[in-house]
Design an enzyme around this catalytic site. Structure first.
Site, PDB file in Angstrom:
ATOM      1  N   GLU A 423       3.139   2.890   4.301  1.00 16.78           N
ATOM      2  CA  GLU A 423       3.155   2.590   5.744  1.00 16.78           C
ATOM      3  C   GLU A 423       4.158   3.448   6.497  1.00 16.78           C
ATOM      4  O   GLU A 423       5.069   2.948   7.139  1.00 16.78           O
ATOM      5  CB  GLU A 423       3.466   1.097   5.959  1.00 16.78           C
ATOM      6  CG  GLU A 423       2.347   0.176   5.513  1.00 16.78           C
ATOM      7  CD  GLU A 423       1.153   0.169   6.462  1.00 16.78           C
ATOM      8  OE1 GLU A 423       1.096   0.997   7.383  1.00 16.78           O
ATOM      9  OE2 GLU A 423       0.259  -0.679   6.229  1.00 16.78           O
ATOM     10  N   GLU A 502      -3.329  -2.237  -2.078  1.00 15.80           N
ATOM     11  CA  GLU A 502      -2.997  -3.641  -1.840  1.00 15.80           C
ATOM     12  C   GLU A 502      -4.301  -4.358  -1.537  1.00 15.80           C
ATOM     13  O   GLU A 502      -5.127  -3.862  -0.782  1.00 15.80           O
ATOM     14  CB  GLU A 502      -2.044  -3.801  -0.645  1.00 15.80           C
ATOM     15  CG  GLU A 502      -0.695  -3.166  -0.891  1.00 15.80           C
ATOM     16  CD  GLU A 502       0.249  -3.208   0.323  1.00 15.80           C
ATOM     17  OE1 GLU A 502       0.073  -4.063   1.194  1.00 15.80           O
ATOM     18  OE2 GLU A 502       1.140  -2.343   0.370  1.00 15.80           O
TER      19      GLU A 502
HETATM   20  C1  IPT Z   1       1.209  -4.308   4.037  1.00  9.22           C
HETATM   21  C2  IPT Z   1       2.451  -3.682   3.483  1.00  9.22           C
HETATM   22  O1  IPT Z   1       2.174  -2.457   2.893  1.00  9.22           O
HETATM   23  C3  IPT Z   1       3.123  -4.534   2.474  1.00  9.22           C
HETATM   24  O2  IPT Z   1       4.399  -4.014   2.250  1.00  9.22           O
HETATM   25  C4  IPT Z   1       3.200  -5.947   2.948  1.00  9.22           C
HETATM   26  O3  IPT Z   1       3.957  -5.985   4.109  1.00  9.22           O
HETATM   27  C5  IPT Z   1       1.844  -6.436   3.251  1.00  9.22           C
HETATM   28  O4  IPT Z   1       1.260  -5.654   4.244  1.00  9.22           O
HETATM   29  C6  IPT Z   1       1.839  -7.837   3.807  1.00  9.22           C
HETATM   30  O5  IPT Z   1       2.525  -8.746   3.045  1.00  9.22           O
HETATM   31  S1  IPT Z   1       0.943  -3.567   5.603  1.00  9.22           S
HETATM   32  C7  IPT Z   1      -0.108  -4.544   6.554  1.00  9.22           C
HETATM   33  C8  IPT Z   1      -0.076  -4.041   7.963  1.00  9.22           C
HETATM   34  C9  IPT Z   1      -1.499  -4.529   6.079  1.00  9.22           C
END
Ligand code: IPT
Length: 991
Positions: A423, A502
């Site tokens: 990010e 993720e």
């Molecule tokens: C995403 C982040 O990469 C991760 O660090 C964490 O914050 C997660 O979200 C949420 O828990 S970024 C998000 C804008 C999809």
């Protein structure tokens, strides 16, 4: 006015002074001295203008002790400030590269003795493995240098400042610095010297750096050795005793790649390591080499020529008491837990972990995406204006970060992909990082999710893509545009392997639909799986004023800006307890799959490369959950990617109970992470004989009545149940509410999967607006027949014209009490409902209900889109254990498809409930809790729940799914609960 002395906190350069080039973190026999332990410490609220504390003779006797490694905000019970949690937000004004004058600054000092025999050392190096965020170092009053990059190693040359005997080291650590703009990860801000500090004697003729680039091809191992050493280091000898290798290189020019036969490859499943030593006359380095070749061929990501599927976790370094301070025992146990739950991969979100973690990953076996310490997420809210990622002023810092990342860990076979960070938008500095990695390491691809168009990265990666979108990415024929891509860029991205860096956000109760993602991986080979967000909750152990311990999240430390409980999104709770979602993950990704077919079962081995010779296959048959037979299946060894069909055992089918066969694949012998008999995969087969459901008896002689009567064990007053089997009971009342889960509270705009949701508005908010948490009842009629009572009620909420008609019929069938509840919503309900249930309240009293036994799905909670870990069987649990201690209390404890339920009090049966299927064959689920959904919804932390010895039983005709909307897609329509007519039929008997 900031002094010129502190101006360096706003310096975008990564370091100054005698900072040395990055190199591997090696196990060397060169002398070293740990400077971990108690240091003298002073905290100032701003960067002090003088540096007099660094002088040798400075009197620090008035200072306190501070352990190293530690975060000062987690020491001294608030005496040194408090942690701050933010996700995307910067906890200081966005004014790069400047930070506020309010900049907590820790001054550290300690003495150390340099052994006399270190005078032979060619050089003395002072290494810091992790300091947040910027620090400056002095030795014996000499200014040595400064460095930033909190989760990166920094070494300083202190040769000319150290002397045999007593020495003083002073370190000034600033919580905020220009570097903080590059460290906006979603986690606690935790300043301090939080990893090891080591003084190292570098011998003349030693090995400065070493890189064993290993490969594996067709039984042959390859080692391409890079030795960074002076000419006086040679001859250098490389030994691999187990392979009979002893290679002497007389000069640097002689160093050449080696090919070794008879080698077993390294994989996450079979993490075969070979002990290697590389020695000169002055120094010997020990490594554990694993032979593997990483390649991208077309849209396949291959290790040793075979496609890898990541069943991964995003792993932060977090501990409720230590924060990011590494504890090897805890980390090993945590990784062993991952292995036990079929996790095969780790993304080190979003920075390099303690270097020992990679040794553990090599040894236990994980595919690792090693991520650089980089995130500038807060600029996203400014549409990335001013983002350091595209600003030349920050280029050096970006390159320094990725160099320190790659150099430190380059020897680990477990690392199969480098990641530039997380990010951080996109820009030239990221592209420059990637170019540097490509030039330095041709053996591993580069990942960075933010490169949507795929301009400088090798794999296509996304986060939280929906199931639909993921499927479109996996499909060539799809014209669907890919996020952030022109059609041409999208076409390019489809030529690469895809992974979800993720997915399935594990915040609170959830996620649902893990199985839908998993199914895609096996349909579309371009899809290489993904990494759950995330492994652990980051709760910090705190206590309430009255001494009750709890796990704190954002806001609990009075932060000015914070992101609440968004940091509690792990599959493991803060206290190491795996959540039901981790069990679900384990079941969904199990590497061995079973398909029952007539009298046979097909067993498929979905592993990367390991066959099934490490497994045994057990079976058992149960009648209504009671064991009647068991044994072992004779299964030939199944190679990776292959299947075998074997006959099933003879299954005795019961006439009056359900017959279930369960097959487990278990470890035949103990491993480093689990004992013999550990279950890695399970499947069940329903062989029950069909049994008729007793027809509903329709009474015909209904006549109005005051509703005060007794029917078997049930006593009624005014049409309401007041006692069952002599015990006070209130209810049943219609319950449509559940304490919203974090996913129910999610308000993502993207709701294309669920047409019943509203973009930007959470379902929980819709439920509250409709008053589902505050339903009221109006009794419309009470009637009785010879052995039956019927009430009809209208249930609705204040200021709402929507309603539900509830018809309850109590009757005696022989000497059994039956309750049939018909629930029918009015027209006009537009949202999904959390549940359709009926609630019985059992007040505190003599012999309170404190447990349940049931035959149905268990042993853990399950929901319509999270049913894979649940199996049909007979289970029991205390009322306490029926609920999960989510950091923010929310819906928990639902056991699906119950057939029989017995409420117990200290082991004695209180009430026996049999659930009859409805006309569609659907069976209800239940929750049993000390608290009502309304009470749970009001609590922000477990300690806010009122003391209660009452119990509340909710029998649910249906529950809404879980989804992943806290950060990702909503509940899939199939598992979304629409307002609809439902029937619940129970037979109730005294215990
Ligand atoms: C995403 C982040 O990469 C991760 O660090 C964490 O914050 C997660 O979200 C949420 O828990 S970024 C998000 C804008 C999809």
């Amino acid at each position: 006015m900031p002094s010129h002395r502190t101006a360096y906190v706003s310096d975008t350069a990564p370091g100054r002074g005698a900072l040395r080039a990055a190199r591997s973190w090696l196990h060397s026999d060169a002398p070293s001295l740990s400077l971990n332990g108690s240091w003298r410490f002073r905290l100032s609220p701003t960067a002090p203008v003088t540096e007099d504390f660094a002088a040798e003779g400075f009197d620090d006797s008035g200072w306190n002790g501070m352990p190293v490694p530690a975060h000062w905000v987690l020491q001294g019970d608030g005496a040194y400030g408090r942690p701050i949690y933010t996700n995307v937000q910067y906890p200081f004004p966005i004014d790069p590269p400047y930070v506020p004058d309010d900049n907590p600054t820790g001054d550290y000092r300690r003495h150390f003795d340099v052994p006399a025999d270190w005078s032979d050392a060619e050089r003395v190096v002072l290494r810091f493995d992790g300091v947040e965020s910027l620090f400056k170092v002095w030795v014996n009053g000499d200014e040595i240098g400064s460095a930033s990059g909190s989760r990166l190693a920094h070494e300083f040359d202190v040769t000319s400042s150290v002397r045999p005997g007593d020495n003083v080291v002073a370190v000034r650590v600033h919580q905020w610095s220009a570097a903080s703009y590059l460290e906006d990860q979603d986690q606690w801000w935790l300043p301090g010297i939080f990893r090891d500090v080591t003084l190292i004697a570098r011998p003349a003729g030693g090995i400065e750096d070493l890189w064993l680039r290993t490969g594996f091809d067709d039984g042959f191992g390859r080692i391409d050795t890079e030795i960074t050493a002076g000419p006086d280091a040679f001859p250098v000898t490389l030994r691999i005793p187990e392979l009979g290798v002893e290679q002497v290189w007389a000069t640097a020019a002689d160093v050449a790649p080696l090919e070794v036969g008879g080698v077993e490859p390294w994989s996450a499943e079979q993490p075969r390591l070979y002990d290697v030593t590389v020695s000169t006359a002055a120094e010997s380095i020990a490594l554990r080499a694993g032979f593997r070749t990483v390649k991208i061929r077309g849209d396949r990501f291959l290790v040793n020529g075979r496609r890898v599927v990541f069943h991964g976790m995003n792993r932060h370094e977090t501990h409720p008491e230590r924060g990011r301070v590494f504890d090897e025992e805890h980390a090993r146990e945590d990784l062993a837990r991952m292995k036990r739950f079929n996790v095969n991969a780790i993304r080190t979100s979003h920075y390099p972990p303690h270097p020992r973690l990679l040794d553990l990953a090599d040894e236990l076996g994980f595919w690792v995406i090693l991520e650089c310490d980089l995130e500038t997420h807060g600029f996203g809210d400014l549409d990335w204006a001013g983002n350091p990622s595209d600003d030349p002023a920050w280029r050096e810092a970006y390159l320094d970060r990725v160099q320190r990342t790659v150099e430190r860990d380059k020897n680990h076979p477990s690392i199969v992909i480098w990641s530039l960070g997380n990010e951080a938008g996109t820009g030239a500095n990221l592209a420059a990082m990637s170019a540097w990695v490509h030039a330095r390491d041709t053996g591993r691809p580069v990942h960075y999710e933010g490169d949507y168009a795929g301009e400088y990265t090798d794999v296509y990666s996304r986060m939280y893509a929906s199931v639909l979108e993921t499927e479109q990415i996996g499909t060539d024929g799809s014209r669907a545009p890919l996020m952030g891509c022109t059609p041409a860029q999208g076409a390019r991205q489809r030529t690469k392997p895809f992974l979800l860096c993720e997915y399935v956000h594990a915040m609170g109760n959830g996620p649902g639909a893990i199985d839908q993602y998993e199914a895609l991986v096996h349909e579309h080979p371009r899809l290489h799986g993904g990494f759950v967000w995330e492994w652990r909750d980051h709760g910090i152990l705190a206590t309430t004023p009255d001494g009750t311990p709890y796990y704190a999240y954002g806001g609990d430390f009075g932060e000015v800006v914070h992101d609440g409980n968004f940091v509690m999104d792990g599959m493991v709770l803060s206290d190491d307890v795996p959540t039901p979602s981790l069990h679900e993950f384990k079941a969904v990704v199990q590497p061995v799959r079973f398909a029952f077919d007539g009298d046979e079962v097909a067993i498929t081995n979905l592993r990367h490369s390991a066959d099934t010779s490490d497994l045994r296959f057990r079976w058992r048959v149960e009648h209504d959950g009671t064991l009647v037979d068991s044994g072992e299946l004779e299964v030939p060894v199944v190679a990776a990617g292959e299947s075998a069909r074997v006959p099933l055992p003879r299954i005795p089918v019961a006439r009056d109970s359900e017959t279930w066969l369960t097959v487990d694949a278990v470890l035949a012998a103990g491993t480093a992470w689990a004992g013999e008999g550990h279950v890695i995969a399970t499947a069940q087969l329903d062989r029950s004989a069909r049994r008729p459901v007793p027809a509903v008896r329709r009474e015909t002689d209904w006549r109005p009545n005051d509703g005060t009567l007794t029917l078997g064990i049930a006593e009624f007053a005014g049409g309401s149940l007041v006692r069952l089997a002599g015990r006070d009971v209130a209810g049943p009342r219609l319950e449509l509410f559940r304490a919203p889960t974090d996913n129910d509270e999610g308000a993502t705009d993207e709701v294309k999967e669920s047409d019943a949701s509203v973009p930007g508005v959470s379902n929980a908010e819709l439920w509250r607006r409709l008053g589902l948490d505050r339903l009221t009842t109006r009794l419309l009629s009470v009637e009785r027949a010879a052995a039956a009572l019927r009430t009809i009620s209208k249930v609705s909420a204040a200021n709402s014209a929507l309603s539900v008609i509830v018809e309850s019929v109590w009757s005696l069938v022989g000497d059994e009490l039956e309750l049939r509840v018909e629930i029918e919503p009015s027209r006009g309900w537009l949202t999904v409902w959390p549940r359709i249930g009926i609630r019985f309240d059992l007040p505190d009293g003599a012999a309170p209900v404190d447990g349940a036994e049931w035959f149905g799905l268990g042993p853990l909670e399950s929901y319509p889109d999270s049913l894979r870990a649940a199996r049909t069987g007979r289970f029991s649990a205390t009322i306490r254990d029926l609920s999960v201690d989510y950091a923010r209390p929310q819906e928990t404890g639902h056991r699906s498809q119950v057939r029989e339920l017995t409420l117990t009090s200290t082991g004695a049966e209180v009430l026996r409930i049999t659930a009859l299927p409805d006309t569609h064959g659907r069976r209800p689920g239940f929750t049993l809790s000390r608290h009502t959904p309304q009470q749970i919804a009001r609590a922000g932390h477990p300690f806010e729940l009122p003391d209660s010895a009452a119990s509340h039983l909710i029998v649910d005709a249906a529950q809404h799914g879980l989804g992943s909307r806290a950060c990702g897609p909503d509940v899939w329509p199939e598992f979304a609960l629409r307002p609809e007519a439902r029937t619940i039929r129970l037979r109730i008997a005294a215990g």
